[in-house]
Write a protein that holds these residues in place. Sequence first.
Motif, mmCIF file in Angstrom:
data_model
loop_
_atom_site.group_PDB
_atom_site.id
_atom_site.type_symbol
_atom_site.label_atom_id
_atom_site.label_comp_id
_atom_site.label_asym_id
_atom_site.label_seq_id
_atom_site.Cartn_x
_atom_site.Cartn_y
_atom_site.Cartn_z
ATOM 1 N N GLY A 350 87.046 -3.264 86.325
ATOM 2 C CA GLY A 350 85.650 -2.890 86.318
ATOM 3 C C GLY A 350 85.444 -1.645 85.467
ATOM 4 N N ALA A 351 86.033 -1.627 84.282
ATOM 5 C CA ALA A 351 85.839 -0.524 83.342
ATOM 6 C C ALA A 351 85.895 -1.100 81.930
ATOM 7 N N THR A 352 85.081 -0.549 81.048
ATOM 8 C CA THR A 352 84.935 -1.063 79.685
ATOM 9 C C THR A 352 85.831 -0.299 78.715
ATOM 10 N N PRO A 353 86.605 -0.992 77.877
ATOM 11 C CA PRO A 353 87.363 -0.287 76.832
ATOM 12 C C PRO A 353 86.397 0.489 75.930
ATOM 13 N N ALA A 354 86.705 1.753 75.671
ATOM 14 C CA ALA A 354 85.791 2.600 74.888
ATOM 15 C C ALA A 354 86.564 3.449 73.889
ATOM 16 N N GLU A 355 87.481 2.782 73.153
ATOM 17 C CA GLU A 355 88.163 3.481 72.072
ATOM 18 C C GLU A 355 87.141 3.929 71.027
ATOM 19 N N ALA A 356 87.487 4.939 70.254
ATOM 20 C CA ALA A 356 86.559 5.483 69.259
ATOM 21 C C ALA A 356 86.082 4.384 68.313
ATOM 22 N N GLY A 357 84.768 4.199 68.242
ATOM 23 C CA GLY A 357 84.161 3.231 67.344
ATOM 24 C C GLY A 357 84.025 1.831 67.909
ATOM 25 N N ARG A 358 84.623 1.548 69.047
ATOM 26 C CA ARG A 358 84.596 0.185 69.587
ATOM 27 C C ARG A 358 83.266 -0.091 70.288
ATOM 28 N N LEU A 359 82.679 -1.255 69.988
ATOM 29 C CA LEU A 359 81.441 -1.663 70.647
ATOM 30 C C LEU A 359 81.738 -2.297 71.998
ATOM 31 N N GLY A 360 80.848 -2.062 72.946
ATOM 32 C CA GLY A 360 80.972 -2.641 74.274
ATOM 33 C C GLY A 360 79.611 -2.835 74.901
ATOM 34 N N LEU A 361 79.611 -3.428 76.089
ATOM 35 C CA LEU A 361 78.366 -3.746 76.797
ATOM 36 C C LEU A 361 78.412 -3.200 78.214
ATOM 37 N N ILE A 362 77.354 -2.504 78.603
ATOM 38 C CA ILE A 362 77.232 -1.982 79.966
ATOM 39 C C ILE A 362 75.930 -2.524 80.548
ATOM 40 N N PRO A 363 76.006 -3.522 81.443
ATOM 41 C CA PRO A 363 74.794 -4.128 81.989
ATOM 42 C C PRO A 363 74.213 -3.337 83.151
ATOM 43 N N GLY A 364 72.898 -3.524 83.366
ATOM 44 C CA GLY A 364 72.247 -2.983 84.546
ATOM 45 C C GLY A 364 72.249 -4.043 85.638
ATOM 46 N N SER A 365 71.079 -4.348 86.197
ATOM 47 C CA SER A 365 70.955 -5.395 87.207
ATOM 48 C C SER A 365 70.057 -6.502 86.662
ATOM 49 N N MET A 366 69.709 -7.459 87.518
ATOM 50 C CA MET A 366 68.885 -8.590 87.093
ATOM 51 C C MET A 366 67.519 -8.168 86.542
ATOM 52 N N ALA A 367 67.054 -6.970 86.888
ATOM 53 C CA ALA A 367 65.741 -6.530 86.410
ATOM 54 C C ALA A 367 65.797 -5.188 85.694
ATOM 55 N N GLY A 377 86.296 7.278 72.557
ATOM 56 C CA GLY A 377 87.749 7.462 72.620
ATOM 57 C C GLY A 377 88.180 8.693 73.384
ATOM 58 N N ASN A 378 87.496 9.025 74.479
ATOM 59 C CA ASN A 378 87.854 10.212 75.267
ATOM 60 C C ASN A 378 89.217 9.999 75.933
ATOM 61 N N PRO A 379 90.237 10.797 75.574
ATOM 62 C CA PRO A 379 91.583 10.570 76.137
ATOM 63 C C PRO A 379 91.656 10.848 77.629
ATOM 64 N N ASP A 380 90.810 11.763 78.147
ATOM 65 C CA ASP A 380 90.830 12.071 79.577
ATOM 66 C C ASP A 380 90.398 10.870 80.416
ATOM 67 N N ALA A 381 89.594 9.995 79.822
ATOM 68 C CA ALA A 381 89.159 8.770 80.499
ATOM 69 C C ALA A 381 89.989 7.569 80.077
ATOM 70 N N LEU A 382 91.104 7.825 79.387
ATOM 71 C CA LEU A 382 91.952 6.749 78.864
ATOM 72 C C LEU A 382 91.136 5.796 78.001
ATOM 73 N N SER A 383 90.190 6.383 77.240
ATOM 74 C CA SER A 383 89.311 5.616 76.334
ATOM 75 C C SER A 383 88.597 4.496 77.090
ATOM 76 N N SER A 384 87.882 4.876 78.141
ATOM 77 C CA SER A 384 87.187 3.907 78.986
ATOM 78 C C SER A 384 85.789 4.401 79.311
ATOM 79 N N SER A 385 84.959 3.476 79.816
ATOM 80 C CA SER A 385 83.628 3.828 80.325
ATOM 81 C C SER A 385 83.311 2.913 81.494
ATOM 82 N N SER A 386 82.148 3.077 82.089
ATOM 83 C CA SER A 386 81.748 2.199 83.190
ATOM 84 C C SER A 386 81.566 0.776 82.671
ATOM 85 N N HIS A 387 81.575 -0.182 83.601
ATOM 86 C CA HIS A 387 81.357 -1.581 83.195
ATOM 87 C C HIS A 387 79.998 -2.084 83.640
ATOM 88 N N GLY A 388 79.212 -1.226 84.284
ATOM 89 C CA GLY A 388 77.886 -1.608 84.744
ATOM 90 C C GLY A 388 77.268 -0.461 85.507
#
Length: 464
Positions: A350-367, A377-388
């Motif tokens: 439940g985490a999105t790959p977020a290496e420097a320059g990489r495109l990704g998708l973070i969804p909200g809810s149905m509305a 590419g933040n190394p402290d987050a292991l190049s990651s972000s939320s997945h939603g």
Amino acid sequence: MNKKHLLKLGFGGEVVELAHQAARIRAQSGLDHTEVLDELQKVQAAPQNYLGGGVYAELAAAVQAQRQGRASAELRPSPLPYGIWGAELIEAGALGQMDVAMRLPITRAGALMPDAHIGYGLPIGGVLATENAVIPYGVGVDIGCSMMLSVLPVDPQQLSSDEARKLLLRHTRFGAGVGFQKNQRLDHPVMDERTWQDQGLLRSLQGKAAEQLGTSGSGNHFVEFGTLKVDSADLGLEPGEYLAILSHSGSRGLGAQVAGHFTKVAESQLSELDPAARRLAWLGLDTDAGQAYWRAMNLAGRYALANHDQIHARLSGALNAEPLVQVSNSHNLAWKQDVGGQERIVHRKGATPAEAGRLGLIPGSMADPSFVVRGLGNPDALSSSSHGAGRQLGRKAAERSLSRDDLRRTLHERGVTLIGGGLDEAPQAYKRIEDVLARQRDLVDVVAEFTPRVVRMDTGKQDI
């Protein structure tokens, strides 16, 4: 004899195949099911008694070797330090689960995303780097669960909500066990991969996987039409508004079966595993079982993305529109990644790959809106972000505390048509996506915003 019976007796990894072969030989000699299981139980309890020869000699030697090679599962006395983004948004239970994961002897680094909430083993939103080991429940049950966006050369106003609804009903399928008839399926190279023949488990699942290719599960999986607002040329598009398809889907029953099987194998190969870490049993990548899981996991990840390929091909084909841009990412998988100059196995559950320059998708809810992001590419987050957005109410709590009238009113106010869905997936069950994004400005930049118009999900427990 069913291999599930052998797993229950404690046979794991490659030993299962030897036990299965021996069981077949004994059954052919006239023993019934119960007698064979009784003999196998004795081999498991005292393999040294069977090393002298006979049908169980090879099995006994393998059991003894496996037992002698079991890894120590003793936890560290305290967790390694790890970064937390949006701590005020995260429930105590998820923090507690992450603390346990950071005490594993194989753990080397970790991070917790702002959408985090309780999961099985590793929390949803947890990122964990290990040394030469993979944790099936650190990847998750829905292996390869992922997102895909297709931007179409169509003015959003040209597709009415009624026509979008008909297209979704005609070309998508949702729910447990649901698939397409043979004459409705699209071909995909993933089904021809030789990896399916690597192991008995995958061979047994290939037929059902072919049937379910291009379908979606229940829960928070969705396919939706909406408007993508592009303000810059980051996506290689002229600024403006485009019709887009957004989907969230995974590896269906394939991923769940692989996760369950290899978790049992991992548990059987660890001695004295602390009950707090029971769902974090791991497999060494220098073992046959670890390599078998790695191949199966990656196949399930490719299969999950193939589901999206089919969904988007059906819908864009029905509109006779070739996508201008497609963006996709997995968010339940493990990757080999450089961490501090060393190769590590980075689990993103439940985490999105977020290496420097990489495109990704973070969804909200149905509305709520979803976002196309570019990793920093933040190394402290292991190049990651939320997945939603992440849940703030569990499914049962949402069903108890939310009303169908409130949900209908929210959908009407935001101009969203919903097919299926339930109160457990209502926007109020989720954190505000804007709050989650605000806590990770050092992890990703927002590139474009998607607003949902017509959404299809599984019917859920309560139709809206």
